[in-house]
Structures are given as structure tokens and as C-alpha cells.
Write an enzyme that holds these catalytic residues in place. Structure first.
Site, short mmCIF file in Angstrom:
data_model
loop_
_atom_site.label_atom_id
_atom_site.label_comp_id
_atom_site.label_asym_id
_atom_site.label_seq_id
_atom_site.Cartn_x
_atom_site.Cartn_y
_atom_site.Cartn_z
N ASP A 49 0.41 -1.36 0.46
CA ASP A 49 0.12 0.08 -0.43
C ASP A 49 1.07 1.29 0.26
OD1 ASP A 49 -2.38 -1.58 0.16
OD2 ASP A 49 -2.08 -2.06 3.02
N LYS B 298 1.83 2.33 -5.20
CA LYS B 298 2.85 1.78 -6.19
C LYS B 298 1.77 1.31 -7.70
CE LYS B 298 3.06 -2.44 -4.21
NZ LYS B 298 2.43 -2.06 -3.06
N GLY C 210 -3.69 -4.95 -4.82
CA GLY C 210 -5.14 -3.76 -5.21
C GLY C 210 -4.33 -2.14 -5.58
N HIS C 211 -3.99 -2.85 -6.51
CA HIS C 211 -3.72 -1.26 -6.47
C HIS C 211 -4.96 0.34 -7.15
CE1 HIS C 211 0.28 -2.67 -8.35
NE2 HIS C 211 -0.01 -3.07 -6.61
N GLN D 25 2.33 -6.03 -2.83
CA GLN D 25 2.65 -5.64 -1.67
C GLN D 25 3.64 -5.47 -1.44
OE1 GLN D 25 2.11 -9.33 -2.63
NE2 GLN D 25 -0.04 -9.05 -2.52
P1 IMP Z 1 -2.29 -12.68 2.15
O1 IMP Z 1 -1.45 -12.16 1.25
O2 IMP Z 1 -4.03 -12.71 1.66
O3 IMP Z 1 -1.83 -14.27 2.45
O4 IMP Z 1 -1.95 -11.77 3.79
C1 IMP Z 1 -1.17 -12.48 4.44
C2 IMP Z 1 -0.67 -10.35 4.42
O5 IMP Z 1 -0.28 -9.48 3.89
C3 IMP Z 1 -2.10 -10.13 5.85
O6 IMP Z 1 -1.20 -8.77 6.30
C4 IMP Z 1 -2.25 -8.72 4.52
O7 IMP Z 1 -2.87 -7.91 5.23
C5 IMP Z 1 -1.36 -8.44 3.43
N1 IMP Z 1 -1.42 -8.12 2.41
C6 IMP Z 1 -1.37 -9.13 1.23
N2 IMP Z 1 -1.57 -8.26 0.14
C7 IMP Z 1 -1.27 -7.21 0.95
C8 IMP Z 1 -0.63 -5.91 -0.02
O8 IMP Z 1 -1.50 -5.78 -1.71
N3 IMP Z 1 -0.84 -4.56 0.23
C9 IMP Z 1 -0.48 -4.12 2.16
N4 IMP Z 1 -1.08 -5.96 2.49
C10 IMP Z 1 -1.19 -7.00 2.01
#
Ligand code: IMP
Length: 432
Positions: free
Chosen positions: A13, A16, A40-41, A226
């Protein structure tokens, strides 16, 4: 010709999406190489908002080719939903404009169900706070060598066999371990036959496609999802995502060779946020944190969850520079800091009298370290309309210089607002 990788330096977040969009102007190809629809962009173009979870945002430009690499995991329902939504907005997605690696793995309905069921079964303190999109279980199956690749959709027999074997195991877990309803084979099988018809035309060998593009001297932009501290190996494990988010994975996740990466741009939000559970040494629990959350509009683009907010963490930034070989920074959301009287940047951490220059690997230490702050005077002026670095308030310029000194990397881009135009492009990474 250049290949540029964009990565998040914090916990995701960082903004990007906007920087990818900005640099896409100079690229011929935009490539995603890891993660799935946990990303999510958000982009605002001419006042219209677009949120992308899977399709590279380069799709907004008609002359760019978008690529989904083998390291990405794909929920076909989400992907087809995005294709449909873009078409409704007058941006048709066609196989000429988008290629999907036949080696990318599929997020199956049992993955998202398992993700949510597992999270729900964990006690507070043990939850990861995942996005519930099936990311972890899908990568587990991939590494466990039982995953279903999107290319398997072309081979009905193979797909059927794999689905049968996987579903038997997952339904055992659902019914015997978690006490929830099993999933129906026929329903999934039929649904995926429909998906196959729509998606197979997009499949191809991404490694060959990108190699040919490079040989034609085309510019390639690799779009990370991420952030560095969510990396499965180098992040705050186990509070991480299930893929490598760092720049090295641009190669693994697309089939490009490592010597063909020219620049790595690290996206650094001017403060820090985190969504989900896990260590966050500079987190603020006071009205300053609330103010950043409000002014920065800090809600997750995928789950809508409130993001935790805190001061800029120089330790995290230095970790990111080292792990990704960052050659230029894109400092985002600098405008959100307007109005603060004093700003703080963590220079190092301490714990039990010991100093830490990098995030400790031990999760209990990472939870317990205390930031050692350096202070910087804030500025009161709103800066969203500033377009030249020298027109920023002097304290904003000094804040940027402090970040550059701390990380030993120059800022290439500064973002002062959501819109494409609210950007200071100091050095274009595609220009040698
Ligand atoms: P997962 O990727 O859904 O397995 O989540 C694992 C961790 O990564 C959690 O803390 C999510 O909130 C975080 N996370 C996953 N994708 C994103 C992203 O695109 N932005 C911010 N945090 C993310």
C-alpha cells in the site's frame, strides 16, 4: 531499452499503482510477477477511479502489452470480472493486449475457503489477518507439487484428475478438521470449463515473449505487489504474504534472466502503514496516527480494512534498499504530512540495550523493538499543486534529503497527490 522493477519498500500500500501508471508511459510491456488478487492498486485517471487486483494497470494504455507471469496466482472469477468491468468502461481486454503465463497457478475455490476457515479457527494473536483470497493455500499447493496450473485448463483429463485429487484432500479437511460444508466437484469442474473457454486464448510462454521484447529493444516494467516486509523469506514472518515480494522475484516470477534488470524503483510512502496483523515498530496509537489515517485515506483497496499508521521507518527503508538493490526511490503521499509540526523517522531500533540496524528475524524481538527517532520540522503548506522540487517548502525538501541520506538512494519520483499529474518526476528510470 531498459527493464525496470517496481517494488514496495514497506508493508504494501505504498502507492505503487500510481507510480506504475506513471512509468507505464515509457514502457512497452507491464509485467506482474507474484501475488494474486490480495493486491489492490487504486488509480485515479481524469477523475475516474480504477482498482486493479490482477490485471496490470498498463491496460489503461492502448499501446502497451500486459503480462501476468508464472509467479502470479490467478483466481479466474476475479480475472474475468476485471476483464468484464474494463470492457464495460470502454477498455476492451484482448489476447493481443494481455498474455498470461501457462505456468501460473490457479486459485481454486477451496483455496479461498481454506484461507478464511483457517484464519477463523486461529486464536487472536495467532491470526495473520490475511486478505482471505486463498493466497497462502494456493502457494502451499504449488510448492507441494499438487497445484493446478492455468495451462492445465487446456487439458480436460489432466484438470479433472488434479481437481479430484485436490478436492478429496480439501474436503477431508473441511468436514473432519474444520466442521464446515464440503465443496462440490461437478459444480467446480463445470465452472472451470467455462473459465477455460474464456481464458485459454490468453495463455502463452511469457519468458519467450519477454525475451523477444528485450531483443527488439523494448522497455519492460515489472510491477511488484505487496511490500518488502511482507516477503515470505525476508519479511516479518509469519505475518507476511506467501510469495517473494522483492525485486529478485521479478526474474523467477516471469522467466527473465537476472542480468537483464537495469533499475529498481522502491516505492516509499512518506510515513508507514500496515494492514493486517504483525510487527510495526513505528505504529502510532494517538491522534497523529488517526490524522494520517484520515488524511491519507488509509483503507485497504482489497478488503476495505483500516490501515494501521505510523512514522516513517528508516530501518525498514534500509532493509528494502539492500534486499532489492534499489536504484531510485519514489516517495509517495508527501502531501499527507502537511500540517504536522514535527515529523519523526526511526533511525534504528533498540531492545534490551542492544541496537538493531535491520528488522530482527525473531518475531518476538520484531514485536518488541523500540524505534530510536530522529526529528524533523514539519511544514504547514498544502503541496498538492507543487510540480517542481524547488517549489516545495524548505522543510519538505529537507525531509526528502533526510530520507535520501538515510537510505543512500536518491529520490527519482515524488508524489504529492492521488492524480497522475500530482507528481514530480526527478529522474526517469527508463532514460539512461
Ligand atoms: P495474504 O497475502 O492474503 O495471505 O495476507 C498476508 C498478509 O499480507 C496480511 O497481513 C495482509 O494484510 C497482507 N497483504 C497482502 N496483500 C497485501 C497488499 O496488497 N497490500 C498490503 N498488505 C497486503
Amino acid at each position: 531499452m531498459s527493464s525496470v522493477v517496481i517494488v514496495g519498500t514497506q508493508w504494501g500500500d505504498e502507492g505503487k499503482g500510481k507510480i506504475v501508471d506513471l512509468l507505464t508511459r515509457y514502457a512497452d510491456y507491464v509485467v506482474r510477477f507474484q501475488g494474486g488478487n490480495n493486491a489492490g492498486h487504486t488509480l485515479v485517471v481524469d477523475g475516474r477511479q480504477f482498482i486493479f487486483h490482477i490485471i496490470p494497470s498498463g491496460i489503461l494504455y492502448e499501446d502497451k502489452k500486459c503480462v501476468i507471469g508464472n509467479g502470479v496466482i490467478i483466481d479466474p472469477a476475479v480475472l474475468l470480472g476485471e476483464i468484464e468491468e474494463l470492457s464495460e468502461k470502454g477498455l476492451p481486454v484482448t489476447p493481443e493486449r494481455m498474455m498470461i503465463s501457462e505456468r501460473a497457478h490457479l486459485i481454486m475455490p477451496y483455496h479461498s475457503k481454506l484461507d478464511k476457515t483457517t484464519e477463523a479457527s486461529l486464536a487472536d494473536g495467532k491470526k495473520i489477518g490475511t486478505t482471505g483470497r486463498g493466497i497462502g493455500p494456493c502457494y502451499v499447493d504449488k510448492v507441494g507439487r499438487r497445484g493446478i496450473k492455468i495451462g492445465d485448463l487446456e487439458d480436460t483429463e489432466l484438470f479433472r484428475d488434479k481437481l479430484e485429487a485436490n478436492l478429496e484432500e480439501k474436503n477431508f479437511l473441511f468436514t473432519k478438521k474444520f466442521n464446515v460444508e464440503p465443496l462440490d466437484f461437478i459444480q467446480i469442474f463445470d465452472q472451470f470449463q467455462e473459465y477455460a473457454e474464456k481464458l485459454v486464448p490468453y495463455l502463452g510462454n511469457v519468458s519467450v515473449e519477454l525475451d523477444n521484447a528485450r531483443k527488439r529493444d523494448e522497455n519492460i516494467l515489472y510491477e511488484g505487489a505487496q511490500g518488502t516486509q511482507l516477503d515470505i523469506d525476508h519479511g516479518t514472518y509469519p505475518f507476511v504474504t506467501s510469495s517473494n515480494t522483492i525485486a529478485g522475484n521479478a526474474c523467477n516470477g516471469s522467466g527473465a534472466g537476472p542480468v537483464h534488470i537495469d533499475e529498481v524503483i522502491g516505492i516509499l510512502k512518506a510515513y508507514t502503514t500496515r494492514v493486517g496483523e504483525g510487527p510495526f515498530p513505528t505504529e502510532l496509537f494517538d491522534e497523529t496516527g488517526d490524522a494520517l489515517q484520515q488524511k491519507g485515506g488509509e483503507f485497504g483497496a482489497t478488503t476495505g480494512r483500516k490501515r494501521r499508521c505510523g512514522w516513517l521507518d528508516g530501518v525498514v527503508a534500509k532493509d528494502a534498499v539492500r534486499l532489492n538493490s534499489i536504484t531510485g526511490l519514489a516517495i509517495t503521499k508527501l502531501d499527507v504530512l502537511s500540517g504536522q509540526s514535527t515529523l519523526k523517522i526511526a533511525r534504528e531500533y533498540t531492545l534490551d540495550g542492544k541496537s538493531y540496524q535491520a528488522m530482527p528475524a525473531n518475531i518476538r524481538k520484531a514485536q518488541a523493538v523500540q524505534p530510536v527517532y530522529e526529528e524533523a520540522p514539519g511544514w504547514q503548506e498544502e503541496i498538492q499543486e507543487v510540480r517542481l522540487f524547488e517549489n516545495l517548502p524548505v522543510n519538505a525538501r529537507d525531509y526528502v534529503r533526510k530520507i535520501e541520506d538515510m537510505t543512500e538512494v536518491k529520490a527519482s519520483i515524488i508524489s504529492v497527490g492521488q492524480d497522475r499529474e500530482q507528481t514530480l518526476l526527478l529522474k526517469n528510470p527508463f532514460e539512461k
